[in-house]
Design an enzyme around this catalytic site. Structure first.
Site, PDB file in Angstrom:
ATOM      1  N   GLY A  67       0.807  -1.211   0.000  1.00  0.00           N
ATOM      2  CA  GLY A  67       0.000   0.000   0.000  1.00  0.00           C
ATOM      3  C   GLY A  67       0.836   1.253   0.000  1.00  0.00           C
ATOM      4  O   GLY A  67       2.064   1.214  -0.038  1.00  0.00           O
ATOM      5  N   ASP A  68       0.148   2.386   0.056  1.00  0.00           N
ATOM      6  CA  ASP A  68       0.748   3.709   0.002  1.00  0.00           C
ATOM      7  C   ASP A  68       0.221   4.490   1.203  1.00  0.00           C
ATOM      8  O   ASP A  68      -0.975   4.786   1.289  1.00  0.00           O
ATOM      9  CB  ASP A  68       0.337   4.396  -1.303  1.00  0.00           C
ATOM     10  CG  ASP A  68       0.912   5.787  -1.464  1.00  0.00           C
ATOM     11  OD1 ASP A  68       1.457   6.333  -0.485  1.00  0.00           O
ATOM     12  OD2 ASP A  68       0.801   6.344  -2.578  1.00  0.00           O
ATOM     13  N   PHE A  69       1.095   4.816   2.157  1.00  0.00           N
ATOM     14  CA  PHE A  69       0.613   5.456   3.381  1.00  0.00           C
ATOM     15  C   PHE A  69       0.078   6.865   3.158  1.00  0.00           C
ATOM     16  O   PHE A  69      -0.530   7.452   4.047  1.00  0.00           O
ATOM     17  CB  PHE A  69       1.656   5.430   4.492  1.00  0.00           C
ATOM     18  CG  PHE A  69       3.011   6.058   4.177  1.00  0.00           C
ATOM     19  CD1 PHE A  69       3.142   7.374   3.772  1.00  0.00           C
ATOM     20  CD2 PHE A  69       4.165   5.290   4.344  1.00  0.00           C
ATOM     21  CE1 PHE A  69       4.382   7.933   3.524  1.00  0.00           C
ATOM     22  CE2 PHE A  69       5.418   5.853   4.094  1.00  0.00           C
ATOM     23  CZ  PHE A  69       5.532   7.174   3.686  1.00  0.00           C
ATOM     24  N   HIS A  75       9.836  12.714   9.446  1.00  0.00           N
ATOM     25  CA  HIS A  75      10.883  13.733   9.251  1.00  0.00           C
ATOM     26  C   HIS A  75      11.195  13.981   7.774  1.00  0.00           C
ATOM     27  O   HIS A  75      11.863  14.962   7.446  1.00  0.00           O
ATOM     28  CB  HIS A  75      12.148  13.375  10.041  1.00  0.00           C
ATOM     29  CG  HIS A  75      13.009  12.326   9.418  1.00  0.00           C
ATOM     30  ND1 HIS A  75      14.374  12.278   9.615  1.00  0.00           N
ATOM     31  CD2 HIS A  75      12.718  11.284   8.593  1.00  0.00           C
ATOM     32  CE1 HIS A  75      14.885  11.257   8.948  1.00  0.00           C
ATOM     33  NE2 HIS A  75      13.908  10.646   8.331  1.00  0.00           N
TER      34      HIS A  75
END
Length: 336
Positions: free
Chosen positions: A226-228, A246
């Site tokens: 997935g893609d956060f 960060h």
């Protein structure tokens, strides 16, 4: 007894010459000097023949590094390993060879050389220098990407166990390591808490390098693609974001945190593992890292107050900040 601080003028001169030391360290590391010295001290001529270098030039670089504790020159003019130089060998536990090659490559070096313009504008020159944003460049340049990922793994392996053992995961059942890479941190968490189940969440090409099966943890951990930026695996007790926030500006971070907030169980936790810059003038690794981020990426290192604000905007509440034996802290958040 602490040594006397340098004279103010000498301090400024030493700082101005700092890039010379970085260049010398990168050169010795790239040439594999430490590996060649594993058999014992050698003269510059012997080393130069073995690595294909100019003996006089090599001597001058090693003499500089010996003056700061990396390598040592004996009375016969031979150079040997010090405890610091041992960490530059490629096949030793906790080797920092890959970390040095990563930190001294052009993706950090070149933008830092234009830091003045960055401070004037607030914009990193990375896109202009390399033609695209940081992570896009690492995807398009296979060699740079490989160097970066090996270096990050090298640094992470030093800190993962120490951080995992700084937090009590026993009350929880399922933890998702968001953007967890090859699973180095999740391995340490699962090994320290035998009752815990894990999810390693990342892009498919990253998960292809997962180390969980090799660590004997395949039965206790699943891989989730997935893609956060869009969403994360739902229903877990704990969501870990280690060295993720960060990299990004506040708007993007709030989006990532909100995705974790929407996914977590009602009693869940979000653990942000990054440096937390303390107040005051004392040295701190996060201050150095923050300026590197300023030069090359859109992100930053943050204070506790800055994390509190980000979390609140994402519907979370900072519950506590835990120090670890590393430069990183664990900022724990619950649902607001």
């Amino acid at each position: 007894m602490n040594p006397s601080p340098p004279h103010p003028a000498q301090l400024i001169v030493d700082l101005g010459f700092g890039f010379i030391l970085s260049g010398a360290l990168a050169t010795a590391t790239e040439l594999g000097v430490a590996d060649h010295l594993a058999r014992g001290p050698q003269s510059p001529a012997e080393l130069a023949k073995a690595i294909g270098a100019d003996a006089s030039a090599l001597f001058r670089v090693l003499r500089l590094l010996a003056s700061v504790g990396v390598f040592i020159e004996d009375a016969e003019g031979r150079f040997g390993l010090t405890p610091a130089a041992e960490l530059l060998r490629s096949q030793v536990p906790n080797s920092l060879r890959d970390a040095v090659l990563m930190l001294t490559q052009k993706i950090f070096w070149a933008p830092t050389g234009e830091l003045t313009q960055t401070v004037r504008t607030g914009q990193t020159p990375f896109d202009r220098i390399f033609g695209q944003p940081f992570f896009d460049y690492l995807t398009s340049d296979a060699a740079a990407g490989a160097t970066f990922h090996r270096g990050m793994s090298s640094l992470s392996d030093l800190e993962n166990g120490l951080i995992a053992r700084s937090y009590d995961f026993n009350p929880f059942q399922r933890v998702v390591d968001v953007g967890g890479g090859h699973g180095g941190f999740l391995i340490e968490v699962l090994q320290s808490t035998p009752t815990l189940q894990g999810v390693l969440f990342d892009h498919p090409h990253v998960l292809a390098g997962s180390r969980l099966a090799t660590a004997g943890l395949a039965a206790r951990c699943e891989h989730a693609e997935g893609d956060f930026f869009q969403a994360v695996t739902p229903g877990a007790d704990v969501y870990v974001l280690k060295r993720i926030l960060h990299d990004w500006n506040d708007e993007v971070c709030v989006n990532i945190l909100r995705n974790c907030r929407n996914a977590m169980a009602s009693h869940g936790r979000v653990l942000v593992i990054d440096t937390v810059i303390p107040p005051g003038n004392a040295p701190h690794g996060g201050k150095v890292l923050d300026v590197m981020m300023l030069a090359s990426l859109p992100g930053r290192e943050r204070t506790e107050a800055e994390f509190r604000k980000l979390l609140a905007e994402a519907g979370l509440q900072l519950s506590r900040t835990l120090s670890t034996p590393t430069a990183l802290s664990i900022t724990e958040a619950i649902a607001a």
